[in-house]
Scaffold this motif. Structure first.
Motif, PDB file in Angstrom:
ATOM      1  N   PRO A 193       0.831  -1.207   0.000  1.00 57.19           N
ATOM      2  CA  PRO A 193       0.000   0.000   0.000  1.00 57.19           C
ATOM      3  C   PRO A 193       0.867   1.259   0.000  1.00 57.19           C
ATOM      4  O   PRO A 193       1.852   1.332   0.729  1.00 57.19           O
ATOM      5  CB  PRO A 193      -0.801  -0.110   1.311  1.00 57.19           C
ATOM      6  N   GLY A 194       0.520   2.206  -0.855  1.00 57.40           N
ATOM      7  CA  GLY A 194       1.260   3.471  -0.894  1.00 57.40           C
ATOM      8  C   GLY A 194       2.569   3.411  -1.660  1.00 57.40           C
ATOM      9  O   GLY A 194       3.298   4.407  -1.743  1.00 57.40           O
ATOM     10  N   ALA A 195       2.905   2.251  -2.258  1.00 60.88           N
ATOM     11  CA  ALA A 195       4.156   2.143  -3.025  1.00 60.88           C
ATOM     12  C   ALA A 195       4.136   3.150  -4.167  1.00 60.88           C
ATOM     13  O   ALA A 195       3.152   3.268  -4.888  1.00 60.88           O
ATOM     14  CB  ALA A 195       4.313   0.730  -3.579  1.00 60.88           C
ATOM     15  N   GLY A 196       5.235   3.880  -4.306  1.00 65.76           N
ATOM     16  CA  GLY A 196       5.310   4.921  -5.336  1.00 65.76           C
ATOM     17  C   GLY A 196       6.517   4.743  -6.227  1.00 65.76           C
ATOM     18  O   GLY A 196       7.189   3.703  -6.205  1.00 65.76           O
ATOM     19  N   ILE A 197       6.810   5.785  -6.965  1.00 66.91           N
ATOM     20  CA  ILE A 197       7.869   5.735  -7.974  1.00 66.91           C
ATOM     21  C   ILE A 197       9.234   5.425  -7.356  1.00 66.91           C
ATOM     22  O   ILE A 197      10.130   4.907  -8.026  1.00 66.91           O
ATOM     23  CB  ILE A 197       7.877   7.075  -8.766  1.00 66.91           C
ATOM     24  N   GLU A 198       9.363   5.695  -6.057  1.00 64.50           N
ATOM     25  CA  GLU A 198      10.646   5.434  -5.378  1.00 64.50           C
ATOM     26  C   GLU A 198      11.005   3.949  -5.410  1.00 64.50           C
ATOM     27  O   GLU A 198      12.192   3.592  -5.364  1.00 64.50           O
ATOM     28  CB  GLU A 198      10.623   5.958  -3.936  1.00 64.50           C
ATOM     29  N   VAL A 199      10.003   3.073  -5.526  1.00 65.67           N
ATOM     30  CA  VAL A 199      10.281   1.630  -5.616  1.00 65.67           C
ATOM     31  C   VAL A 199      11.043   1.331  -6.913  1.00 65.67           C
ATOM     32  O   VAL A 199      12.027   0.588  -6.925  1.00 65.67           O
ATOM     33  CB  VAL A 199       8.965   0.805  -5.551  1.00 65.67           C
ATOM     34  N   ILE A 200      10.591   1.934  -7.995  1.00 66.73           N
ATOM     35  CA  ILE A 200      11.254   1.744  -9.294  1.00 66.73           C
ATOM     36  C   ILE A 200      12.672   2.318  -9.241  1.00 66.73           C
ATOM     37  O   ILE A 200      13.633   1.683  -9.697  1.00 66.73           O
ATOM     38  CB  ILE A 200      10.449   2.445 -10.429  1.00 66.73           C
ATOM     39  N   GLU A 201      12.781   3.509  -8.685  1.00 65.70           N
ATOM     40  CA  GLU A 201      14.111   4.171  -8.613  1.00 65.70           C
ATOM     41  C   GLU A 201      15.078   3.356  -7.759  1.00 65.70           C
ATOM     42  O   GLU A 201      16.251   3.192  -8.119  1.00 65.70           O
ATOM     43  CB  GLU A 201      13.944   5.590  -8.061  1.00 65.70           C
ATOM     44  N   GLN A 202      14.576   2.835  -6.634  1.00 61.69           N
ATOM     45  CA  GLN A 202      15.445   2.035  -5.757  1.00 61.69           C
ATOM     46  C   GLN A 202      15.849   0.732  -6.430  1.00 61.69           C
ATOM     47  O   GLN A 202      17.001   0.287  -6.319  1.00 61.69           O
ATOM     48  CB  GLN A 202      14.742   1.765  -4.416  1.00 61.69           C
TER      49      GLN A 202
END
Length: 327
Positions: free
Chosen positions: A311-320
């Protein structure tokens, strides 16, 4: 309606309709890599479009050229859906005569329709009467024990006489009993020569081949004998193969995007999806193969699979995930 419209679509390379895979998010990503390829929706049944609660015809305007694949065998219902799709701006209507699943057979559509060429011809006629975009058919080379070349040509001739001049042929027969849809994509042997023979005997038809194609080199070989190649699983599991379709197969001189450039172009689309209340994993699941074959690709895949659904996963997941590849 005139069938010459078919020639306005570039059929050199297309991506097969794949249930749960070729949704509008995947298609948007594919289009970032190739301006020339022809995209197909997942198969949508006439019942879903006419009676379903969702909007089964939604797509992004950037996806063109885009074909809607319909599942059904009621000529009246198919005509209604074809007209709705044409009004929404789709570039082609494609009738599924290739899917072998039980659910499809129970609804009397998909591959079992190969045994009813006159019914398929009626469906094609009904759709062509209400749209001025191409109506095409995706079929197998045979079903069950009916897998002779004359069986295939009788089907093609009957449907051709209804005004269909474009066939996409999955170069395997379908076993309607005893094999799952997955097994039907793998167990019946491929017979490319039969599809080549079809083109030789019916040169006026546009014939594209589908089934087992894994590289652009293989596409090139098929294109020496046929009008187009449709790629399925490989284009999904290794989507970066699409980045060179325009240059290698279509004579384009546009620069080839790097994987990171594809990612960069995709990010605004993902952000927009998140802002409208969508979840990251609706899109990220289609991206896990983007770095296939590159160092760190497993790290990329694993990080996205473990985090994008939260829940709440955002673009930072892709960047990380991208950063982790080089650690």
């Amino acid at each position: 309606m005139s069938s010459t419209l078919t020639s306005t679509i570039n059929r050199t390379f297309s991506i097969a309709p794949m249930l749960d895979w070729t949704d509008r998010h995947y298609r948007y990503m594919a289009r970032l890599m190739s301006a020339e390829l022809l995209l197909y929706t997942e198969m949508v049944t006439t019942g879903a479009i006419i009676h379903g609660k969702g909007d089964y015809l939604a797509y992004n305007s950037e996806e063109h050229a885009l074909a809607l694949q319909l599942g059904g065998s009621n000529a009246h219902d198919l005509a209604i859906c074809a007209k709705l799709a044409a009004d929404r701006g789709y570039d082609e209507i494609n009738l599924n005569v290739g899917c072998p699943s039980d659910r499809v057979q129970n609804g009397r559509f998909g591959a079992c329709l190969m045994a009813e060429p006159k019914l398929v011809a009626e469906c094609v006629t009904a759709m062509r009467e209400v749209v001025d975009i191409p109506v095409t058919v995706k079929t197998r080379i045979g079903i069950d024990e009916q897998d002779s070349y004359p069986f295939l040509t009788e089907f093609v001739e009957t449907v051709r006489d209804a005004g269909c001049d474009t066939f996409i042929v999955h170069a395997r027969k379908a076993w309607l009993k005893g094999l799952s849809p997955k097994e039907n994509r793998e167990i019946p042997p491929l017979d490319y020569d039969r599809v080549y023979q079809l083109k030789q005997d019916y040169p006026e038809l546009s014939i594209s081949i589908n089934g087992g194609v894994k590289s652009l080199d293989e596409c090139r070989t098929h294109l020496t004998k046929l009008d187009g190649v449709m790629v399925g699983r490989e284009a999904y599991q290794n989507p970066y193969m699409l980045a060179e379709v325009d240059q290698q197969l279509c004579g384009s001189d546009r620069p080839v995007l790097s994987r990171d450039a594809v990612l960069e172009k995709f990010i605004p689309y993902i952000e927009k999806h998140l802002q409208s209340g969508g979840r990251l994993n609706h899109i990220s699941r289609h991206m896990t193969g983007l770095f296939q074959g590159e160092p760190g690709s497993r790290v990329w895949r694993r990080y996205i699979s473990e985090n994008a659904h939260k829940p709440g996963a955002g673009i930072e997941v892709i960047e990380q995930a991208r950063k982790n590849m080089s650690i």
